[in-house]
Scaffold this motif. Structure first.
Motif, PDB file in Angstrom:
ATOM      1  N   PHE A 174      68.016  -9.117  36.655  1.00  0.00           N
ATOM      2  CA  PHE A 174      68.115 -10.675  37.140  1.00  0.00           C
ATOM      3  C   PHE A 174      68.456 -11.698  36.066  1.00  0.00           C
ATOM      4  N   SER A 175      67.891 -11.700  34.965  1.00  0.00           N
ATOM      5  CA  SER A 175      68.015 -12.319  33.806  1.00  0.00           C
ATOM      6  C   SER A 175      69.559 -12.640  33.578  1.00  0.00           C
ATOM      7  N   GLY A 176      70.378 -11.731  33.620  1.00  0.00           N
ATOM      8  CA  GLY A 176      71.686 -11.538  33.351  1.00  0.00           C
ATOM      9  C   GLY A 176      72.571 -12.244  34.427  1.00  0.00           C
ATOM     10  N   SER A 177      72.071 -11.907  35.770  1.00  0.00           N
ATOM     11  CA  SER A 177      72.708 -12.608  36.758  1.00  0.00           C
ATOM     12  C   SER A 177      72.413 -14.100  36.776  1.00  0.00           C
ATOM     13  N   VAL A 178      71.315 -14.608  36.326  1.00  0.00           N
ATOM     14  CA  VAL A 178      71.236 -16.241  36.368  1.00  0.00           C
ATOM     15  C   VAL A 178      72.171 -16.583  34.950  1.00  0.00           C
ATOM     16  N   LEU A 179      72.197 -16.079  34.003  1.00  0.00           N
ATOM     17  CA  LEU A 179      72.861 -16.432  33.039  1.00  0.00           C
ATOM     18  C   LEU A 179      74.364 -16.345  33.230  1.00  0.00           C
ATOM     19  N   MET A 180      74.820 -15.341  33.600  1.00  0.00           N
ATOM     20  CA  MET A 180      76.462 -15.184  34.014  1.00  0.00           C
ATOM     21  C   MET A 180      76.944 -16.152  35.110  1.00  0.00           C
ATOM     22  N   ARG A 181      75.850 -16.260  36.212  1.00  0.00           N
ATOM     23  CA  ARG A 181      76.176 -17.153  37.272  1.00  0.00           C
ATOM     24  C   ARG A 181      76.260 -18.481  36.660  1.00  0.00           C
ATOM     25  N   SER A 182      75.663 -18.868  35.897  1.00  0.00           N
ATOM     26  CA  SER A 182      75.524 -20.255  35.246  1.00  0.00           C
ATOM     27  C   SER A 182      76.678 -20.438  34.295  1.00  0.00           C
ATOM     28  N   ALA A 183      76.999 -19.566  33.602  1.00  0.00           N
ATOM     29  CA  ALA A 183      78.417 -19.800  32.787  1.00  0.00           C
ATOM     30  C   ALA A 183      79.543 -19.598  33.748  1.00  0.00           C
ATOM     31  N   GLY A 184      79.305 -18.823  34.769  1.00  0.00           N
ATOM     32  CA  GLY A 184      80.699 -18.852  35.572  1.00  0.00           C
ATOM     33  C   GLY A 184      80.927 -19.984  36.361  1.00  0.00           C
ATOM     34  N   CYS A 185      79.590 -20.680  36.805  1.00  0.00           N
ATOM     35  CA  CYS A 185      79.733 -22.033  37.319  1.00  0.00           C
ATOM     36  C   CYS A 185      80.375 -23.044  36.414  1.00  0.00           C
ATOM     37  N   ILE A 186      80.016 -23.125  35.281  1.00  0.00           N
ATOM     38  CA  ILE A 186      80.658 -23.975  34.244  1.00  0.00           C
ATOM     39  C   ILE A 186      82.401 -23.596  34.065  1.00  0.00           C
TER      40      ILE A 186
ATOM     41  N   ASN B 194      84.313 -22.332  36.045  1.00  0.00           N
ATOM     42  CA  ASN B 194      84.752 -22.509  37.383  1.00  0.00           C
ATOM     43  C   ASN B 194      84.890 -24.121  37.670  1.00  0.00           C
ATOM     44  N   ASP B 195      84.027 -24.964  37.101  1.00  0.00           N
ATOM     45  CA  ASP B 195      84.312 -26.230  37.145  1.00  0.00           C
ATOM     46  C   ASP B 195      85.009 -26.865  36.206  1.00  0.00           C
ATOM     47  N   ILE B 196      85.307 -26.310  35.281  1.00  0.00           N
ATOM     48  CA  ILE B 196      86.271 -26.623  34.262  1.00  0.00           C
ATOM     49  C   ILE B 196      87.842 -26.229  34.792  1.00  0.00           C
ATOM     50  N   ALA B 197      87.891 -25.232  35.335  1.00  0.00           N
ATOM     51  CA  ALA B 197      89.130 -24.917  35.911  1.00  0.00           C
ATOM     52  C   ALA B 197      89.634 -25.725  37.142  1.00  0.00           C
ATOM     53  N   ASP B 198      88.198 -26.205  37.935  1.00  0.00           N
ATOM     54  CA  ASP B 198      89.033 -27.005  39.242  1.00  0.00           C
ATOM     55  C   ASP B 198      88.552 -28.340  39.212  1.00  0.00           C
ATOM     56  N   LYS B 199      88.545 -28.961  37.785  1.00  0.00           N
ATOM     57  CA  LYS B 199      87.918 -30.384  37.815  1.00  0.00           C
ATOM     58  C   LYS B 199      88.692 -31.364  38.427  1.00  0.00           C
ATOM     59  N   ASP B 200      90.201 -31.094  38.619  1.00  0.00           N
ATOM     60  CA  ASP B 200      91.253 -32.003  39.125  1.00  0.00           C
ATOM     61  C   ASP B 200      91.164 -31.994  40.465  1.00  0.00           C
ATOM     62  N   PHE B 201      90.807 -30.586  41.048  1.00  0.00           N
ATOM     63  CA  PHE B 201      90.409 -30.516  42.587  1.00  0.00           C
ATOM     64  C   PHE B 201      89.411 -31.158  42.965  1.00  0.00           C
ATOM     65  N   ASP B 202      88.185 -30.911  42.292  1.00  0.00           N
ATOM     66  CA  ASP B 202      86.948 -31.394  42.564  1.00  0.00           C
ATOM     67  C   ASP B 202      86.880 -32.614  42.939  1.00  0.00           C
ATOM     68  N   LYS B 203      87.767 -33.677  42.061  1.00  0.00           N
ATOM     69  CA  LYS B 203      87.508 -34.885  42.119  1.00  0.00           C
ATOM     70  C   LYS B 203      88.090 -35.455  43.359  1.00  0.00           C
TER      71      LYS B 203
ATOM     72  N   THR C 122      88.612 -15.169  35.774  1.00  0.00           N
ATOM     73  CA  THR C 122      89.851 -15.442  36.494  1.00  0.00           C
ATOM     74  C   THR C 122      89.871 -15.858  37.759  1.00  0.00           C
ATOM     75  N   TYR C 123      88.721 -15.510  38.314  1.00  0.00           N
ATOM     76  CA  TYR C 123      88.455 -15.877  39.789  1.00  0.00           C
ATOM     77  C   TYR C 123      88.712 -17.223  40.095  1.00  0.00           C
ATOM     78  N   PRO C 124      88.370 -18.227  39.420  1.00  0.00           N
ATOM     79  CA  PRO C 124      88.644 -19.496  39.972  1.00  0.00           C
ATOM     80  C   PRO C 124      90.183 -19.800  39.787  1.00  0.00           C
ATOM     81  N   LEU C 125      91.006 -19.117  39.228  1.00  0.00           N
ATOM     82  CA  LEU C 125      92.497 -19.234  39.254  1.00  0.00           C
ATOM     83  C   LEU C 125      93.144 -18.612  40.619  1.00  0.00           C
ATOM     84  N   MET C 126      92.320 -17.566  41.204  1.00  0.00           N
ATOM     85  CA  MET C 126      93.016 -17.077  42.282  1.00  0.00           C
ATOM     86  C   MET C 126      93.228 -17.691  43.445  1.00  0.00           C
ATOM     87  N   LYS C 127      92.619 -19.012  43.750  1.00  0.00           N
ATOM     88  CA  LYS C 127      92.827 -19.677  45.164  1.00  0.00           C
ATOM     89  C   LYS C 127      94.134 -20.604  44.908  1.00  0.00           C
TER      90      LYS C 127
END
Length: 282
Positions: free
Chosen positions: A51-63, A65-74, A129-134
Motif C-alpha cells: 500500500f505504501s509503495g503504491s501511494v509513493l509510486m503513483r505520486s511519483a508517476g503523476c509528477i 506524467n505532468d512533466i511529460a504532458d505539461k504542454d498538452f495540459d495547458k 514511458t507510459y506518458p509517451l505512449m499516447k
C-alpha cells in the motif's frame, strides 16, 4: 500551507482512486499466493508495504506524467490548472519531489525477496514511458493495463518465487479490466485530445463504442442475455421490420438516439435501458 496543498494536488493524493487502482492488483497477487496457515502477521506487513509503495509510486508517476504532458495540459480545460501546467511549481522542484518519492519507495522495496526487487525495478521503465505512449499509439490504455497491474506479479513473487499460470491469467484479465475502465474514462477527453493530437482507444472507438464493449468487455453470453431482456420487455407484435432495438447499459448516461429514429417504447431493468426505435418518417 500553500506548498502542502500544491504538493497534494501535484501527486493527486486528494484522489485516492489512483493509488488504490495500483494497490489492488498487489493485494490480489499476495492474497492468492499467501499460505494463511503460517499466520497473518507477514501478510499484513506485506499489505502495508504494498500500500505504501503504491501511494509513493503513483505520486511519483503523476509528477513524471505532468512533466511529460505539461504542454498538452495547458490546452485542456480539465488539466490546465495542474501545478506544473499552470506554473505553480517548477519542473526542477517537481523532479526533486519525484526523486525523493522514488527513494522512499525503494527503501520499502528492499524489504522483499530478491526476485521481487528485480521485477519491481524492471517495471520502472514501464511506469516512466507510459506518458509517451499516447503520442505514438491508439492503445495507451493497454500499456497502462500492463503497467498498473504489474503489482499482481509482485504480490505473487513476494511469497512464492515460482511464477505459474495462475498469476499470468489473472494479470492478463486485470490488463483488460484497466483497458476497459480507462477507455470509458477517456471518452470525456476525446474532443480535447483530438485538438492537441494525442491518441487513445477512446478516440479509436469513438464512433463505435459498442464494438469496443463487445470485443473487450462483454461476456460471451451477453447476446443471449440481451435477447432474453428484449423478449421479456417487448411483445412480438411490437417488433416490426421497421423497428430497431437499442440497449443502453447505464440509465445514468445521456442517451443519444440514432439518427433517423424515434423512440416507440422504453423499458428499464436495473441499470439497463431498452429502447424500441422506429424509423422517423418525417
Amino acid at each position: 500551507m500553500s506548498h502542502i496543498s500544491t504538493f497534494i494536488e501535484l501527486t493527486r493524493l486528494n484522489k485516492p482512486i489512483g493509488f488504490m487502482l495500483l494497490f489492488w492488483p498487489c493485494a490480489w497477487g499476495l492474497t492468492i499466493a499467501y499460505d494463511f496457515q503460517l499466520g497473518i502477521d507477514q501478510y499484513l506487513f506485506y499489505m502495508i508495504l504494498f500500500f505504501s509503495g503504491s501511494v509513493l509510486m503513483r505520486s511519483a508517476g503523476c509528477i513524471i506524467n505532468d512533466i511529460a504532458d505539461k504542454d498538452f495540459d495547458k490546452k485542456v480545460e480539465r488539466t490546465k490548472n495542474r501545478p506544473i501546467a499552470s506554473g505553480k511549481i517548477s519542473i526542477k522542484l517537481a523532479l526533486i519531489y519525484a526523486s525523493i518519492l522514488c527513494l522512499i519507495a525503494f527503501s520499502i522495496l528492499i524489504n522483499f525477496n530478491f526476485i521481487t526487487i528485480v521485477l519491481a525495478l524492471t517495471s520502472m521503465s514501464l511506469a516512466f514511458t507510459y506518458p509517451l505512449m499516447k503520442r505514438f499509439t491508439y492503445w495507451p490504455q493497454l500499456f497502462l493495463g500492463v503497467t498498473f497491474n504489474y503489482g499482481l506479479i509482485l504480490g505473487w513473487t513476494s511469497v512464492n518465487q515460482n511464477i505459474n499460470l495462475i498469476p499470468i491469467i489473472l494479470y492478463l484479465g486485470a490488463i483488460f479490466w484497466t483497458l476497459g475502465y480507462d477507455t470509458i474514462y477517456g471518452f470525456q477527453d476525446i474532443e480535447d485530445d483530438e485538438i492537441i493530437g494525442v491518441k487513445s482507444t477512446s478516440i479509436k472507438y469513438k464512433n463505435n463504442p459498442k464494438i469496443f464493449d463487445i470485443i473487450f468487455l462483454d461476456p460471451p453470453f451477453n447476446k443471449d442475455y440481451e435477447t432474453k431482456i428484449l423478449n421479456q420487455l417487448f411483445k412480438k407484435k411490437d417488433l416490426k421490420p421497421s423497428c430497431k432495438i437499442y440497449l443502453e447499459y447505464s440509465k445514468y448516461n445521456d442517451i443519444e438516439i440514432p439518427k433517423g429514429f424515434i423512440v416507440l417504447k422504453e423499458k428499464e431493468v436495473g441499470d439497463v435501458i431498452a429502447l424500441l426505435l422506429v424509423k422517423d418518417e418525417n
